[in-house]
Design an enzyme around this catalytic site. Structure first.
Site, PDB file in Angstrom:
ATOM      1  N   ASN A 208       0.860  -1.181   0.000  1.00 36.52           N
ATOM      2  CA  ASN A 208       0.000   0.000   0.000  1.00 36.52           C
ATOM      3  C   ASN A 208       0.898   1.233   0.000  1.00 36.52           C
ATOM      4  O   ASN A 208       1.534   1.537   1.004  1.00 36.52           O
ATOM      5  CB  ASN A 208      -0.894  -0.033   1.256  1.00 36.52           C
ATOM      6  CG  ASN A 208      -1.693   1.255   1.422  1.00 36.52           C
ATOM      7  OD1 ASN A 208      -1.825   2.042   0.485  1.00 36.52           O
ATOM      8  ND2 ASN A 208      -2.219   1.464   2.625  1.00 36.52           N
TER       9      ASN A 208
ATOM     10  N   LYS B 267       0.017   4.288  -0.169  1.00 38.77           N
ATOM     11  CA  LYS B 267      -0.626   5.464   0.430  1.00 38.77           C
ATOM     12  C   LYS B 267      -0.447   6.692  -0.484  1.00 38.77           C
ATOM     13  O   LYS B 267      -0.488   6.554  -1.693  1.00 38.77           O
ATOM     14  CB  LYS B 267      -0.060   5.721   1.822  1.00 38.77           C
ATOM     15  CG  LYS B 267      -0.054   4.469   2.685  1.00 38.77           C
ATOM     16  CD  LYS B 267       0.301   4.762   4.107  1.00 38.77           C
ATOM     17  CE  LYS B 267       0.497   3.474   4.869  1.00 38.77           C
ATOM     18  NZ  LYS B 267       0.075   3.561   6.239  1.00 38.77           N
TER      19      LYS B 267
ATOM     20  N   HIS C  81      -9.650   0.904   4.539  1.00 41.78           N
ATOM     21  CA  HIS C  81      -8.377   1.070   5.254  1.00 41.78           C
ATOM     22  C   HIS C  81      -8.610   2.021   6.432  1.00 41.78           C
ATOM     23  O   HIS C  81      -9.388   2.966   6.325  1.00 41.78           O
ATOM     24  CB  HIS C  81      -7.322   1.628   4.298  1.00 41.78           C
ATOM     25  CG  HIS C  81      -5.939   1.599   4.882  1.00 41.78           C
ATOM     26  ND1 HIS C  81      -5.519   2.519   5.803  1.00 41.78           N
ATOM     27  CD2 HIS C  81      -4.909   0.736   4.703  1.00 41.78           C
ATOM     28  CE1 HIS C  81      -4.267   2.239   6.160  1.00 41.78           C
ATOM     29  NE2 HIS C  81      -3.879   1.159   5.512  1.00 41.78           N
TER      30      HIS C  81
ATOM     31  N   GLU D 150      -6.998   4.405   7.560  1.00 43.96           N
ATOM     32  CA  GLU D 150      -6.755   5.827   7.257  1.00 43.96           C
ATOM     33  C   GLU D 150      -7.956   6.427   6.522  1.00 43.96           C
ATOM     34  O   GLU D 150      -8.250   7.613   6.663  1.00 43.96           O
ATOM     35  CB  GLU D 150      -5.450   5.988   6.457  1.00 43.96           C
ATOM     36  CG  GLU D 150      -4.245   5.760   7.370  1.00 43.96           C
ATOM     37  CD  GLU D 150      -2.972   5.336   6.666  1.00 43.96           C
ATOM     38  OE1 GLU D 150      -2.907   5.367   5.426  1.00 43.96           O
ATOM     39  OE2 GLU D 150      -2.026   4.945   7.380  1.00 43.96           O
TER      40      GLU D 150
ATOM     41  N   GLY E 250       2.195   1.891  10.731  1.00 44.34           N
ATOM     42  CA  GLY E 250       3.144   2.994  10.644  1.00 44.34           C
ATOM     43  C   GLY E 250       3.817   3.349  11.952  1.00 44.34           C
ATOM     44  O   GLY E 250       4.431   4.398  12.073  1.00 44.34           O
TER      45      GLY E 250
ATOM     46  N   GLU F 118      -5.593  -5.284  10.211  1.00 44.67           N
ATOM     47  CA  GLU F 118      -4.610  -4.229  10.438  1.00 44.67           C
ATOM     48  C   GLU F 118      -4.928  -3.526  11.752  1.00 44.67           C
ATOM     49  O   GLU F 118      -5.728  -2.565  11.770  1.00 44.67           O
ATOM     50  CB  GLU F 118      -4.660  -3.218   9.295  1.00 44.67           C
ATOM     51  CG  GLU F 118      -4.307  -3.814   7.949  1.00 44.67           C
ATOM     52  CD  GLU F 118      -3.659  -2.775   7.051  1.00 44.67           C
ATOM     53  OE1 GLU F 118      -2.552  -3.032   6.586  1.00 44.67           O
ATOM     54  OE2 GLU F 118      -4.245  -1.693   6.860  1.00 44.67           O
TER      55      GLU F 118
ATOM     56  N   SER G 187       3.298  -2.577  10.202  1.00 43.92           N
ATOM     57  CA  SER G 187       4.748  -2.591  10.390  1.00 43.92           C
ATOM     58  C   SER G 187       5.401  -3.926  10.018  1.00 43.92           C
ATOM     59  O   SER G 187       6.300  -4.394  10.704  1.00 43.92           O
ATOM     60  CB  SER G 187       5.085  -2.182  11.828  1.00 43.92           C
ATOM     61  OG  SER G 187       4.572  -0.895  12.110  1.00 43.92           O
TER      62      SER G 187
HETATM   63  C1  PEP Z   1      -0.800  -0.001   5.802  1.00 47.97           C
HETATM   64  O1  PEP Z   1      -0.807   1.170   5.486  1.00 47.97           O
HETATM   65  O2  PEP Z   1      -1.705  -0.737   5.386  1.00 47.97           O
HETATM   66  C2  PEP Z   1       0.269  -0.499   6.668  1.00 47.97           C
HETATM   67  C3  PEP Z   1       0.175  -1.709   7.134  1.00 47.97           C
HETATM   68  O3  PEP Z   1       1.310   0.366   6.934  1.00 47.97           O
HETATM   69  P1  PEP Z   1       2.731   0.023   7.648  1.00 47.97           P
HETATM   70  O4  PEP Z   1       3.235  -1.269   7.026  1.00 47.97           O
HETATM   71  O5  PEP Z   1       3.596   1.177   7.344  1.00 47.97           O
HETATM   72  O6  PEP Z   1       2.450  -0.175   9.102  1.00 47.97           O
END
Ligand code: PEP
Length: 253
Positions: free
Chosen positions: A9, A11, A95, A97, A173, A167, A213
């Site tokens: 992803n 973003k 998601h 976000e 993040g 998630e 992460s």
């Molecule tokens: C994401 O944005 O779906 C995500 C898992 O981000 P990160 O791997 O940076 O935690």
């Protein structure tokens, strides 16, 4: 056997030029890789370029969001028909976000999921609890609720591919990954909820990805869990070499 999915992803990162230079480095690194389905989610402005550049490769590309209607006076939105018309194969839905910053609700995620399935777009439905809910012992309730809402009214007999990404909001993040045991528990419960809604066969076929992460150092241990069928990777998918290392996780940690 569920084919694992490793998805990136991006973003709101990478211009079209930067996306293409990523692919120039990334595609040769994974060109013979068949074990996992590899999917990239670039920004809408790069999606067409990425789709063109990945034609006839082992990499698929999808949108980070979409509307549920086919057309209409909705400034800034992209519809499932439009995505299907450019041969986009996947779409991220709900998601965290998007839920936080664009106020996407559980109902909207459900409408979008129905629209994606109706347009042969493979949906990656994101669910996950906040730190506050986990600390209050509400992880199970939140996940079951989000899955149940997303699947409301979905035809149990359907055979379209379905992907769910677990998630935990507190792991996105932040550098703090959920432990493999925490993820396995959550995925087991998500699969149970899918079984309750769509039946055991569909639940068995549903790929459940972990996101939060993921890095080359933790990918193998996570992927060794029986109900973890892949990863949705944010930050670590932005660098071609790092993401290729995640794609090539070893099956034994
Ligand atoms: C994401 O944005 O779906 C995500 C898992 O981000 P990160 O791997 O940076 O935690």
């Amino acid at each position: 056997m569920r084919k694992p999915v490793i998805a990136g992803n991006w973003k709101m990162y990478k211009t079209p030029k930067e996306s293409l230079s990523f692919l120039e480095r990334f595609l040769p690194l994974i060109k013979d890789h068949t074990r996992d389905e590899i999917v990239l989610f670039p920004t809408m402005s790069s999606l067409g370029y990425v789709l063109d550049a990945t034609q006839n490769t082992n990499v698929r590309a999808g949108a980070q969001t979409m509307h549920w209607l086919n057309e209409g006076p909705y400034t800034g939105q992209t519809s499932p028909t439009m995505l299907a018309s450019i041969h986009c194969t996947h779409v991220l839905l709900g998601h965290s976000e998007r839920r936080i910053y664009a106020h996407e609700t559980d109902d909207m995620v459900n409408w979008k999921l129905k629209a994606a399935l109706g347009h042969a777009l493979t949906p990656v439905v994101c669910v996950g609890e906040t730190l506050d809910k986990r600390q209050s012992g509400l992880t199970d309730a939140v996940l079951r609720w989000q899955v149940a809402c997303a699947l409301n009214g979905i035809e149990p007999a359907g055979s379209e591919p379905l992907i769910i990404a677990y998630e935990p909001v507190w792991a996105i993040g932040t550098g703090s990954t959920a432990t493999p045991a925490q993820v396995q528990d959550a995925h087991r419960m998500i699969r149970d909820e899918v079984a309750a809604r769509l039946g055991p066969d569909r639940a068995n076929e549903t790929r459940i990805l972990y996101g939060g992460s993921v890095k080359p150092e933790n990918a193998s241990t996570l992927m060794a869990q029986p109900d973890i069928d892949g990863a949705l990777v944010g930050g670590a998918s932005l660098d071609a070499e790092t993401f290729a290392q995640i794609v090539k996780y070893t099956s034994q940690p």
